[in-house]
Each structure stands twice: as structure tokens, then as C-alpha cells.
Design an enzyme around this catalytic site. Structure first.
Site, mmCIF file in Angstrom:
data_model
loop_
_atom_site.group_PDB
_atom_site.id
_atom_site.type_symbol
_atom_site.label_atom_id
_atom_site.label_comp_id
_atom_site.label_asym_id
_atom_site.label_seq_id
_atom_site.Cartn_x
_atom_site.Cartn_y
_atom_site.Cartn_z
ATOM 1 N N LEU A 101 73.394 4.608 -9.460
ATOM 2 C CA LEU A 101 74.026 3.667 -10.377
ATOM 3 C C LEU A 101 75.187 3.003 -9.652
ATOM 4 O O LEU A 101 75.863 3.646 -8.840
ATOM 5 C CB LEU A 101 74.550 4.395 -11.620
ATOM 6 N N ASP A 102 75.440 1.736 -9.945
ATOM 7 C CA ASP A 102 76.544 1.078 -9.264
ATOM 8 C C ASP A 102 77.886 1.583 -9.791
ATOM 9 O O ASP A 102 77.947 2.345 -10.760
ATOM 10 C CB ASP A 102 76.415 -0.449 -9.329
ATOM 11 N N TYR A 103 78.944 1.142 -9.163
ATOM 12 C CA TYR A 103 80.288 1.705 -9.363
ATOM 13 C C TYR A 103 80.710 1.715 -10.831
ATOM 14 O O TYR A 103 81.267 2.699 -11.328
ATOM 15 C CB TYR A 103 81.278 0.901 -8.519
ATOM 16 N N SER A 105 78.681 1.322 -13.521
ATOM 17 C CA SER A 105 77.652 1.783 -14.454
ATOM 18 C C SER A 105 77.823 3.276 -14.724
ATOM 19 O O SER A 105 78.369 4.007 -13.903
ATOM 20 C CB SER A 105 76.257 1.507 -13.891
ATOM 21 N N ARG A 205 71.600 -6.089 -13.973
ATOM 22 C CA ARG A 205 72.727 -7.016 -13.901
ATOM 23 C C ARG A 205 72.277 -8.386 -13.369
ATOM 24 O O ARG A 205 72.730 -9.432 -13.867
ATOM 25 C CB ARG A 205 73.832 -6.435 -13.016
#
Length: 255
Positions: A101-103, A105, A205
Site C-alpha cells: 500500500l502506498d504511504y 493508504s 488513485r
């Protein structure tokens, strides 16, 4: 060769400290002899018994579900020194993230030392669904939903979702924010449940940006059959493969 304490931690679920305690208490035998010095080297082919159980040289498969909070990196290192999701798991053995997961999320992440399992979860040909709660700016119109389902070409790749539905009043997440946004006649920012079976970088996103409704919040709630459920942010738990793959699929995988 490697030190006995490191070997025990690698092939078991014990932490480095617990492994050292086991060795010093005489609960580890190498080639039939009780060893109490953690630094004694172990050679390939040595027979190692921990708590009267013979262990194999391969590490015990570990499967961990973590609720990653906002503001943590999914990778195992970060040149900028930001907080790492891996550091929330208090286990001193090699574990790799599956389904990053990105930063900013949040939600369900998996850590494991089982490469075959990781490939099954992430490879598109196995069709493992991932479900997310996603809050977008504004409200998606019918033509937006059709574009998302049919696919949008972004940076030379086709991105599409498998399913999407607006979250009703039965789901409380985001209710306070929506109420606040409705005040004074402002357009509500709406929560959706989105299902995908691919793992392209920042996929949701990018899709949301493409239809003009950027993501405001994103939380993964399910991978396969494995649910985030009531796992608290920053907490983790062990799980069995069948919890994610289902008993039938998991059984077929072993054949």
C-alpha cells in the site's frame, strides 16, 4: 554456516531473544548434544532439535495480516527514513510484504516468508480479489463508472476495476465527513467499495484521477477471503493460508 541463535530464529517462530533463552536453558540440541552457547556455529546437514522437535533447515511458513496505518511505508527500507510497516511486527525473522500500500493508504497488508504463497496472491492469473473502501472527491457519475469498468489506458497500460458500489448508510465509515460536507449545500465526497484483481502501482488513485475524482482516503479491507475485520490500526495477527485462498483452492495448490 551460521550461529545457532540466528539459525533457531530463522527456522522457527521464536524471536532472536527467545531463541537465545531456549539455547541457554538447554532446550536446543545439535547432533544429539545439548548446546547452551548461542554463538556455536551450525553447519549444513546438522540435526537440530528445538524443544524435543526436529526442525528442518527451511523456515517455518509464517503468514501475518497487518492493519497498516496512514504514514507508513510498505517497503522494507526507505532512504528518507520514514516509518516502516514491517517494524510494527515484532518478529525477528525475514518477512516480505505482499500487496503493498502506498504511504497514505491504510488497511490490510500481508507479510510472509513463503515465496510461492506470495506469488499466488499477487499474480493476476490466480485472480485473487482485493477490496477497498475508497473516498473520492465528489460523486462518480454513471459514465465515470462505465469508464472504470471498461478500462482506461494510463501510461500505456490498461487499468480497470472488477466491481464498484456506493457505500450506503449501513457502513458508518466516513459518515461524519459526509455530514460535514453536506452542510451549507456543499457536494458530498462519497465512499465506494472497489474490487480489483490486479496489483498495479497506485492503480485506484490513477483511475480516480483519470475520471476527475481524486482519492481522498483509501483503505484495503479484504484480500481473497481474508478480511481486515476489527483488526486495530498498527496491530497484526497470524493467519492460515486457507483463510485467504479458501480450503478448496488451497488444497488444489498443494497437489
Amino acid at each position: 554456516m551460521e550461529k545457532l541463535v540466528k539459525y533457531v530464529a530463522r527456522v522457527s517462530t521464536y524471536s532472536r531473544r527467545k531463541s537465545e533463552q531456549l539455547i541457554k536453558s538447554g532446550n536446543v540440541r545439535v547432533n544429539g548434544l545439548a548446546i547452551t552457547q548461542p554463538s556455536v556455529p551450525v553447519m549444513p546437514g546438522d540435526s537440530v532439535v528445538i524443544n524435543e522437535k526436529l526442525v528442518k533447515s527451511e523456515p517455518v511458513p509464517i503468514f501475518i495480516a497487518l492493519n497498516k496505518p496512514d504514514g507508513y511505508m510498505s517497503d522494507l527500507n526507505d532512504p528518507r527514513g520514514r516509518k516502516m510497516a514491517r517494524d510494527l511486527i515484532r518478529i525477528e525473522t525475514k518477512l516480505y510484504p505482499v500487496g503493498r500500500l502506498d504511504y497514505h493508504s491504510e488497511g490490510l497488508m500481508i507479510f510472509t516468508n513463503d515465496g510461492e504463497f506470495a506469488n499466488t496472491v499477487m499474480h493476476p492469473r490466480f485472480g485473487i480479489d482485493k477490496e477497498y473502501l475508497v473516498k473520492v472527491k465528489g460523486r462518480l457519475e454513471r459514465n465515470d463508472l462505465e469508464k472504470l469498468k471498461q478500462g482506461i489506458t494510463i501510461e500505456g497500460q490498461i487499468y480497470r476495476i472488477e466491481g464498484i458500489r456506493k457505500i450506503g448508510d449501513a457502513v458508518r465509515i466516513g459518515a461524519r465527513e459526509q455530514k460535514k460536507e453536506n452542510f451549507a449545500g456543499k457536494q458530498a465526497n462519497v465512499w465506494y467499495s472497489i474490487v480489483i484483481n490486479e496489483g498495479k502501482n497506485r492503480m485506484i488513485r490513477k483511475l480516480a484521477d483519470a475520471v476527475g475524482h481524486p482519492v481522498l482516503k483509501l483503505k484495503r479491507t479484504r484480500i481473497g477471503k481474508l478480511q481486515l475485520a476489527d483488526l486495530e490500526p498498527g496491530k497484526y495477527r497470524y493467519f492460515e493460508k486457507s483463510e485467504l485462498l479458501g480450503k478448496q483452492k488451497d488444497k488444489n495448490k498443494k497437489k
